[in-house]
Design an enzyme around this catalytic site. Structure first.
Site, PDB file in Angstrom:
ATOM      1  N   LYS A 283     -43.047  11.822  19.532  1.00  0.00           N
ATOM      2  CA  LYS A 283     -43.037  10.671  20.160  1.00  0.00           C
ATOM      3  C   LYS A 283     -42.098  10.500  21.078  1.00  0.00           C
ATOM      4  O   LYS A 283     -42.081   9.798  22.204  1.00  0.00           O
ATOM      5  CB  LYS A 283     -42.478   9.461  18.927  1.00  0.00           C
TER       6      LYS A 283
ATOM      7  N   ARG B  67     -42.363   0.771  11.737  1.00  0.00           N
ATOM      8  CA  ARG B  67     -42.344   1.797  10.897  1.00  0.00           C
ATOM      9  C   ARG B  67     -43.030   1.401   9.568  1.00  0.00           C
ATOM     10  O   ARG B  67     -43.219   2.034   8.601  1.00  0.00           O
ATOM     11  CB  ARG B  67     -40.830   2.585  10.521  1.00  0.00           C
TER      12      ARG B  67
ATOM     13  N   ARG C 223     -35.577  21.858  16.796  1.00  0.00           N
ATOM     14  CA  ARG C 223     -35.271  20.929  17.838  1.00  0.00           C
ATOM     15  C   ARG C 223     -33.937  20.948  17.936  1.00  0.00           C
ATOM     16  O   ARG C 223     -32.969  20.937  17.349  1.00  0.00           O
ATOM     17  CB  ARG C 223     -35.781  19.426  17.307  1.00  0.00           C
TER      18      ARG C 223
ATOM     19  N   ARG D 258     -29.749  17.727  15.334  1.00  0.00           N
ATOM     20  CA  ARG D 258     -29.672  16.303  14.538  1.00  0.00           C
ATOM     21  C   ARG D 258     -29.458  16.814  13.019  1.00  0.00           C
ATOM     22  O   ARG D 258     -30.162  17.668  12.500  1.00  0.00           O
ATOM     23  CB  ARG D 258     -31.000  15.528  14.547  1.00  0.00           C
TER      24      ARG D 258
ATOM     25  N   ARG E  41     -38.487  12.552   5.175  1.00  0.00           N
ATOM     26  CA  ARG E  41     -38.589  11.572   6.373  1.00  0.00           C
ATOM     27  C   ARG E  41     -40.414  11.477   6.349  1.00  0.00           C
ATOM     28  O   ARG E  41     -41.021  10.562   6.732  1.00  0.00           O
ATOM     29  CB  ARG E  41     -38.322  12.231   7.522  1.00  0.00           C
TER      30      ARG E  41
HETATM   31  P1  ADP Z   1     -38.093  10.698  13.619  1.00  0.00           P
HETATM   32  O1  ADP Z   1     -39.267   9.719  13.944  1.00  0.00           O
HETATM   33  O2  ADP Z   1     -38.469  11.956  13.955  1.00  0.00           O
HETATM   34  O3  ADP Z   1     -37.713  10.421  12.174  1.00  0.00           O
HETATM   35  P2  ADP Z   1     -36.026   8.842  14.890  1.00  0.00           P
HETATM   36  O4  ADP Z   1     -35.292   9.315  15.893  1.00  0.00           O
HETATM   37  O5  ADP Z   1     -37.121   7.932  15.271  1.00  0.00           O
HETATM   38  O6  ADP Z   1     -36.686  10.290  14.299  1.00  0.00           O
HETATM   39  O7  ADP Z   1     -35.620   8.092  13.633  1.00  0.00           O
HETATM   40  C1  ADP Z   1     -34.423   8.769  12.871  1.00  0.00           C
HETATM   41  C2  ADP Z   1     -33.832   8.095  11.766  1.00  0.00           C
HETATM   42  O8  ADP Z   1     -33.634   6.757  12.212  1.00  0.00           O
HETATM   43  C3  ADP Z   1     -35.265   7.803  10.843  1.00  0.00           C
HETATM   44  O9  ADP Z   1     -35.116   8.493   9.624  1.00  0.00           O
HETATM   45  C4  ADP Z   1     -34.474   6.318  10.071  1.00  0.00           C
HETATM   46  O10 ADP Z   1     -33.555   6.517   9.253  1.00  0.00           O
HETATM   47  C5  ADP Z   1     -34.029   5.412  11.279  1.00  0.00           C
HETATM   48  N1  ADP Z   1     -34.744   4.728  12.044  1.00  0.00           N
HETATM   49  C6  ADP Z   1     -35.451   4.875  13.208  1.00  0.00           C
HETATM   50  N2  ADP Z   1     -36.293   3.904  13.640  1.00  0.00           N
HETATM   51  C7  ADP Z   1     -36.163   3.110  12.820  1.00  0.00           C
HETATM   52  C8  ADP Z   1     -36.784   1.873  12.360  1.00  0.00           C
HETATM   53  N3  ADP Z   1     -38.021   1.314  13.149  1.00  0.00           N
HETATM   54  N4  ADP Z   1     -36.676   1.296  10.992  1.00  0.00           N
HETATM   55  C9  ADP Z   1     -35.923   1.830   9.914  1.00  0.00           C
HETATM   56  N5  ADP Z   1     -35.200   2.940  10.374  1.00  0.00           N
HETATM   57  C10 ADP Z   1     -35.455   3.606  11.585  1.00  0.00           C
END
Ligand code: ADP
Ligand code: ZN
Length: 220
Positions: free
Chosen positions: A13, A88, A127, A160, A171
């Protein structure tokens, strides 16, 4: 153009959103990046979010909603955006609708990047992210020219804390629990377009770009 990117962690994404945003000259809004920025700057949101993120759990909806609301108050939103990592769950989808309605903005397309589990694990555990500009690399699939350093800004790359196999699995669990509701929600609105995202980033980008420029018919 206003686009939502949907898909599991590791679907690409972020990679696709960044490239598409550049191509379409719109903003890339990543809630994950915004949260990590808050963590880095040790804001109160960052401190609250850190633990959830490290455990692979969602940060509570209210916290993310407030952050997103603020981001949507910036003027660049008017030129269009690609929203990456939000919504989400259904509650977040509804929050987004309220935020956008107030600004009289509507979503054009929801791009769903379908990805298989082995590909997800391989991508996330390999990554690396730039500490300066957040560009994404992969030790095998997309290595930087100089080991450990960003091609674009020469800052150091890091892994990360949530990109280890155990947290990736968590996740994925969290993702799977919510995704079908979201898919149904956007299907009903006739916004969802599905792409297989197991192939190389460039191939996937090309398919999306072709679709968006109207040279291709929807996949669903
Ligand atoms: P990925 O989609 O690969 O897990 P992201 O960088 O989008 O990576 O998100 C990393 C973390 O940030 C998630 O596991 C969550 O803890 C938090 N996060 C990101 N976007 C949201 C969201 N919309 N709602 C709640 N937590 C979020
Ligand atoms: Zn960089």
């Amino acid at each position: 153009m206003q686009i939502i990117m949907l898909g599991p962690p590791g679907a690409g994404k972020g990679t696709q959103s960044k490239r598409l945003a550049q191509k379409l000259k719109v903003s890339h809004i990543s809630t994950g990046d915004l949260l990590r920025q808050n963590e880095k700057e040790q804001t109160s949101l960052g401190k609250d979010a850190k633990d959830f993120m490290n455990r692979g759990l969602l940060v509570p909806d209210e916290l993310v909603a407030q952050m997103l609301q603020e981001r949507f108050n910036a003027t660049d939103i008017k030129n269009g955006f690609i929203l990456d990592g939000y919504p989400r769950n259904l509650n977040q989808a509804k929050t987004l609708e309220v935020i956008l309605e107030k600004k009289q903005i509507s979503i054009d397309t929801v791009i769903y990047l379908d990805t298989s589990v082995p590909v997800i694990i391989q991508r996330l555990t390999g990554r690396r992210v730039c500490s300066g500009c957040q560009a994404n690399y992969h030790i095998k699939n997309m290595p930087p020219k100089k080991d450990g350093y960003c091609d674009q800004c020469n800052q150091t790359l890091y892994q990360r804390t949530d990109d280890n196999e155990a947290t990736v699995m968590k996740r994925l669990d969290v993702y799977k629990k919510e995704v079908s509701t979201l898919i149904d929600y956007y299907k009903e609105k006739h916004l969802l377009v599905e792409f297989s995202a197991d192939e190389d980033a460039g191939v996937v980008l090309q398919k999306i770009a072709e679709y968006l420029s109207g040279n291709d018919s929807p996949k669903n």
